[in-house]
Design a protein around this motif. Structure first.
Motif, short mmCIF file in Angstrom:
data_model
loop_
_atom_site.label_atom_id
_atom_site.label_comp_id
_atom_site.label_asym_id
_atom_site.label_seq_id
_atom_site.Cartn_x
_atom_site.Cartn_y
_atom_site.Cartn_z
N LEU A 132 0.31 4.01 -5.17
CA LEU A 132 1.01 5.18 -4.66
C LEU A 132 0.08 6.36 -4.39
O LEU A 132 0.37 7.22 -3.55
N GLY A 182 -2.64 6.03 -2.95
CA GLY A 182 -3.37 5.70 -1.73
C GLY A 182 -4.79 5.25 -1.98
O GLY A 182 -5.64 5.29 -1.08
N THR A 213 0.85 -1.17 0.00
CA THR A 213 0.00 0.00 0.00
C THR A 213 0.90 1.24 0.00
O THR A 213 2.13 1.11 0.09
N ALA A 214 0.34 2.42 -0.10
CA ALA A 214 1.14 3.64 -0.03
C ALA A 214 1.63 3.85 1.40
O ALA A 214 0.95 3.49 2.37
N GLY A 234 7.92 4.88 -1.58
CA GLY A 234 6.55 5.35 -1.37
C GLY A 234 5.57 4.24 -1.08
O GLY A 234 4.40 4.50 -0.80
N MET A 235 6.03 2.99 -1.15
CA MET A 235 5.18 1.85 -0.83
C MET A 235 5.63 1.23 0.49
O MET A 235 6.80 1.31 0.84
#
Length: 294
Positions: free
Chosen positions: A224, A226, A169-170, A240-241
């Motif tokens: 990314l 979200g 997930t982000a 970013g993950m």
């Protein structure tokens, strides 16, 4: 003086270990099944101990066979690299390689750099398509080689890499707490998508597909932003993950096998040279075995 190991026998041994079958291995090494059986008999005689045991219709490795496998992979790999490096043949021509776009992003730079240094006069055409389309193109003669996500139902293949699938997930998102869980995944025939559904259904977690695409960049963008959770191999995790695990309520996913397939109707020195470079670039199996043994 101890007897030396035969590289051709070791190559066949690796093929049997990868496929679990003398019959399927014979197709990979282009030998009859009786020739494969004779090679393994001679290898066991040379070693002085059995390396296979029968398990129903499959051939499993003995403990000594498991120990030999790591050495066999490294010997075969080094032999191929040495022959390529010392070859006086200046290869020319055209070779066609297919792979999914996410594999192209991660693996193609090293493959092409390694191959082009040794064969600067070869033209490589790269086709990026999903695994099912690549298999069809290969069988129809449209490709010479393909790097694919392997499943047992696809039959014999040279397994060159294995990675763990992970929930992602982000980094700053809480979308994984939503009910039903929004997902960004591949199309319905995607093996990773099926694995995600199976694991979620096993724990009774409701879910829905919010974004579906064969394009890994599009799936990654949804993550990314979200907007959704996805599943990716370990090497595909981007800045970013973040990875979700059991503490977040997400069950462990299976590992995936990445395989190299060859056109069954076409073979050449050029195709074999690129295949050797791909195996050398992607192989993480012997490295993992070596680390486990330390």
């Amino acid at each position: 003086m101890p007897a030396l190991l035969d590289v051709d026998q070791l190559r066949t041994f690796v093929a049997i270990a990868d496929t679990g079958s003398f019959t399927r291995a014979s197709e990979i090494v282009h030998k009859t099944q009786s020739a494969v059986s004779m090679q393994m008999k001679r290898l066991e005689e040379r070693l002085g101990k059995p390396i296979f045991m029968r398990d129903g219709r499959q051939s499993r490795l003995t403990e000594d066979g498991e120990r030999l496998l790591d050495y066999a992979r490294r010997i075969v790999k080094l032999s191929s690299e040495a022959l390529t490096a010392l070859s006086d043949v200046d290869l020319t021509g055209h070779v066609r390689l297919g792979l999914p776009d996410d594999y192209a992003d991660r693996y193609l730079p090293e493959i092409l750099a390694r191959f082009s240094r040794s064969n600067p006069r070869v033209e490589v055409t790269v086709v990026c398509e999903p695994t099912p389309d690549l298999v069809d193109s290969l069988n129809d003669g449209g490709l010479d080689l393909a790097i694919i996500t392997h499943t047992d139902r696809r039959g014999p293949a040279t397994i060159v890499r294995q990675e763990q699938l992970l929930w992602v997930t982000a980094s700053n998102a809480m979308v994984h707490e939503e009910d039903p869980l929004p997902l960004a995944l591949g199309r319905p025939t995607c093996a990773w998508r099926r694995a995600a559904f199976e694991r979620l259904e096993a724990v009774g977690r409701s879910h829905r597909v919010l974004y579906a695409s064969w394009n890994s960049t599009a799936v990654g963008a949804a993550v990314l932003a979200g907007l959704a959770v996805s599943v990716l191999p370990e090497s595909a995790i981007r800045p970013g993950m973040r990875v979700l695990g059991p503490s977040d309520g997400f069950p462990a996913l299976p590992s995936i096998k990445i395989a190299l397939l060859k056109n069954p109707h076409e073979t050449s020195t050029l195709i074999e040279a690129l295949a050797d470079h791909i195996v050398a670039s992607l192989d993480n199996l012997s490295d993992a075995a070596a680390l486990a043994a330390e």
